[in-house]
Design a protein around this motif. Structure first.
Motif, PDB file in Angstrom:
ATOM      1  N   UNK A  11       0.882  -1.161   0.164  1.00  0.00           N
ATOM      2  CA  UNK A  11       0.415  -0.043  -0.151  1.00  0.00           C
ATOM      3  C   UNK A  11       1.144   0.624  -0.099  1.00  0.00           C
ATOM      4  N   UNK A  12       0.251   2.201  -0.679  1.00  0.00           N
ATOM      5  CA  UNK A  12       1.106   3.836  -1.034  1.00  0.00           C
ATOM      6  C   UNK A  12       0.779   4.345   0.005  1.00  0.00           C
ATOM      7  N   UNK A  13       1.556   5.516   0.729  1.00  0.00           N
ATOM      8  CA  UNK A  13       1.175   5.847   1.909  1.00  0.00           C
ATOM      9  C   UNK A  13       1.456   7.866   1.586  1.00  0.00           C
ATOM     10  N   UNK A  14       0.941   7.551   1.216  1.00  0.00           N
ATOM     11  CA  UNK A  14       0.879   9.436   1.399  1.00  0.00           C
ATOM     12  C   UNK A  14       0.318  10.840   2.823  1.00  0.00           C
ATOM     13  N   UNK A  15       1.282  11.118   3.922  1.00  0.00           N
ATOM     14  CA  UNK A  15       1.030  11.781   4.881  1.00  0.00           C
ATOM     15  C   UNK A  15       0.971  13.618   4.779  1.00  0.00           C
ATOM     16  N   UNK A  16       0.217  14.259   5.271  1.00  0.00           N
ATOM     17  CA  UNK A  16      -0.045  15.168   5.027  1.00  0.00           C
ATOM     18  C   UNK A  16      -0.496  15.752   6.570  1.00  0.00           C
ATOM     19  N   UNK A  17       0.115  16.892   6.569  1.00  0.00           N
ATOM     20  CA  UNK A  17      -0.113  17.777   7.605  1.00  0.00           C
ATOM     21  C   UNK A  17      -0.284  19.327   8.086  1.00  0.00           C
TER      22      UNK A  17
ATOM     23  N   UNK B  43      -4.089  12.684   6.777  1.00  0.00           N
ATOM     24  CA  UNK B  43      -3.776  14.478   6.788  1.00  0.00           C
ATOM     25  C   UNK B  43      -4.085  14.364   8.081  1.00  0.00           C
ATOM     26  N   UNK B  44      -3.279  14.166   9.201  1.00  0.00           N
ATOM     27  CA  UNK B  44      -3.138  15.073  10.532  1.00  0.00           C
ATOM     28  C   UNK B  44      -3.329  16.388  10.983  1.00  0.00           C
ATOM     29  N   UNK B  45      -4.712  17.099  11.616  1.00  0.00           N
ATOM     30  CA  UNK B  45      -4.059  18.323  11.769  1.00  0.00           C
ATOM     31  C   UNK B  45      -4.244  18.155  13.704  1.00  0.00           C
ATOM     32  N   UNK B  46      -4.244  19.815  13.845  1.00  0.00           N
ATOM     33  CA  UNK B  46      -3.574  19.699  15.961  1.00  0.00           C
ATOM     34  C   UNK B  46      -4.493  21.421  15.480  1.00  0.00           C
ATOM     35  N   UNK B  47      -5.494  20.979  16.990  1.00  0.00           N
ATOM     36  CA  UNK B  47      -6.278  21.864  17.240  1.00  0.00           C
ATOM     37  C   UNK B  47      -6.024  22.835  18.350  1.00  0.00           C
ATOM     38  N   UNK B  48      -6.443  23.858  19.339  1.00  0.00           N
ATOM     39  CA  UNK B  48      -6.254  23.973  20.671  1.00  0.00           C
ATOM     40  C   UNK B  48      -6.450  22.987  22.089  1.00  0.00           C
ATOM     41  N   UNK B  49      -7.112  21.914  21.512  1.00  0.00           N
ATOM     42  CA  UNK B  49      -6.458  20.433  22.870  1.00  0.00           C
ATOM     43  C   UNK B  49      -7.703  19.608  21.881  1.00  0.00           C
ATOM     44  N   UNK B  50      -7.199  19.363  20.704  1.00  0.00           N
ATOM     45  CA  UNK B  50      -7.566  18.267  20.090  1.00  0.00           C
ATOM     46  C   UNK B  50      -5.855  18.310  19.327  1.00  0.00           C
ATOM     47  N   UNK B  51      -6.046  16.568  18.531  1.00  0.00           N
ATOM     48  CA  UNK B  51      -5.439  15.790  17.172  1.00  0.00           C
ATOM     49  C   UNK B  51      -6.554  15.536  16.049  1.00  0.00           C
ATOM     50  N   UNK B  52      -6.471  15.626  15.315  1.00  0.00           N
ATOM     51  CA  UNK B  52      -6.807  14.862  14.191  1.00  0.00           C
ATOM     52  C   UNK B  52      -6.235  14.493  13.318  1.00  0.00           C
ATOM     53  N   UNK B  53      -7.141  12.206  13.445  1.00  0.00           N
ATOM     54  CA  UNK B  53      -5.928  12.039  11.404  1.00  0.00           C
ATOM     55  C   UNK B  53      -7.721  11.592  10.795  1.00  0.00           C
ATOM     56  N   UNK B  54      -7.501  12.166   9.437  1.00  0.00           N
ATOM     57  CA  UNK B  54      -8.275  11.259   8.871  1.00  0.00           C
ATOM     58  C   UNK B  54      -7.251  10.594   7.889  1.00  0.00           C
ATOM     59  N   UNK B  55      -7.695   9.205   7.600  1.00  0.00           N
ATOM     60  CA  UNK B  55      -7.183   8.260   6.512  1.00  0.00           C
ATOM     61  C   UNK B  55      -8.748   7.838   5.794  1.00  0.00           C
ATOM     62  N   UNK B  56      -8.343   7.665   4.615  1.00  0.00           N
ATOM     63  CA  UNK B  56      -8.768   7.123   3.004  1.00  0.00           C
ATOM     64  C   UNK B  56      -7.920   6.518   2.879  1.00  0.00           C
ATOM     65  N   UNK B  57      -8.105   5.571   2.201  1.00  0.00           N
ATOM     66  CA  UNK B  57      -7.206   4.269   1.326  1.00  0.00           C
ATOM     67  C   UNK B  57      -8.699   4.105  -0.071  1.00  0.00           C
ATOM     68  N   UNK B  58      -8.098   3.787  -1.086  1.00  0.00           N
ATOM     69  CA  UNK B  58      -8.738   3.763  -2.154  1.00  0.00           C
ATOM     70  C   UNK B  58      -8.063   2.624  -2.515  1.00  0.00           C
ATOM     71  N   UNK B  59      -8.959   2.182  -2.973  1.00  0.00           N
ATOM     72  CA  UNK B  59      -8.267   0.761  -3.825  1.00  0.00           C
ATOM     73  C   UNK B  59      -9.251   0.338  -4.671  1.00  0.00           C
ATOM     74  N   UNK B  60      -9.516   0.368  -6.422  1.00  0.00           N
ATOM     75  CA  UNK B  60     -10.109  -0.672  -7.211  1.00  0.00           C
ATOM     76  C   UNK B  60     -11.942  -0.354  -7.300  1.00  0.00           C
TER      77      UNK B  60
END
Length: 177
Positions: free
Chosen positions: A1-7, A40-57
């Motif tokens: 699986x190819x990984x792309x991480x953005x922040x 995709x990772x983001x950070x807020x004042x009191x939290x950290x957020x992760x979005x994971x999207x997997x594309x396959x066929x």
């Protein structure tokens, strides 16, 4: 699986990057080598957020989680993706055992034109895959969305599947004049 991480407003450490790669490596058994995972990772004042999207066929699996730490959010997001994979696999096997998919009658409607200024704040692009309306509804539910755009495999026309308030589904089918 190819990984792309953005922040965004987030400092990615090597340890976290390795942890993300190892967690997603567990999902390799469900996907081929051409699968692509976007994190995709983001950070807020009191939290950290992760979005994971997997594309396959042409199929997408997506999870978006906010938590106190990125590691906690990662663990919860992986659990959500695994549940989506199992749910998708079970539903497809059940439907294939029952035979062919039922046909859904297209639902049409005229859109009211609004003369106020329209401000588009986000544009998403993705490949529109030919599928039946039932497959589109299944994909929409896996993503947790209220609507899903697809090409009808039977007619070749662009369509939108949507969820109605009474937990029923509708399909808007585009036709040329």
């Amino acid at each position: 699986m190819k990984l792309t991480i953005n922040t965004k407003k987030f400092t990615l450490t090597d340890d976290l990057s390795d942890r993300i790669a190892s967690k997603l490596k567990k999902l390799d058994k469900f996907f081929g080598d051409d699968a692509e995972a976007r994190i995709f990772l983001t950070s807020g004042k009191n939290f950290e957020q992760i979005e994971i999207t997997i594309y396959d066929k042409g199929t997408m699996f997506r999870a978006e989680v906010k938590d106190d730490t990125a590691l906690n959010a990662l663990d919860r997001a992986i659990t959500i993706i695994e549940r989506q994979i199992r749910k998708n696999k079970t539903r497809l096997e059940k439907r294939l055992r029952q035979g062919a998919f039922d046909k859904t009658a297209p639902v049409g409607g005229d859109a009211d034109e609004n003369e106020e200024e329209i401000k588009i704040t986000r544009v998403k692009r993705f490949v529109i895959k030919p599928m039946t309306p039932e497959e589109a509804v299944l994909q929409m539910n896996l993503l947790g969305h209220e609507f899903f755009i697809f090409n009808n495999a039977e007619t070749g026309t662009p369509c939108v599947a949507y969820k109605k308030k009474n937990n029923e589904y509708g399909v808007i089918e585009g036709i040329s004049e």
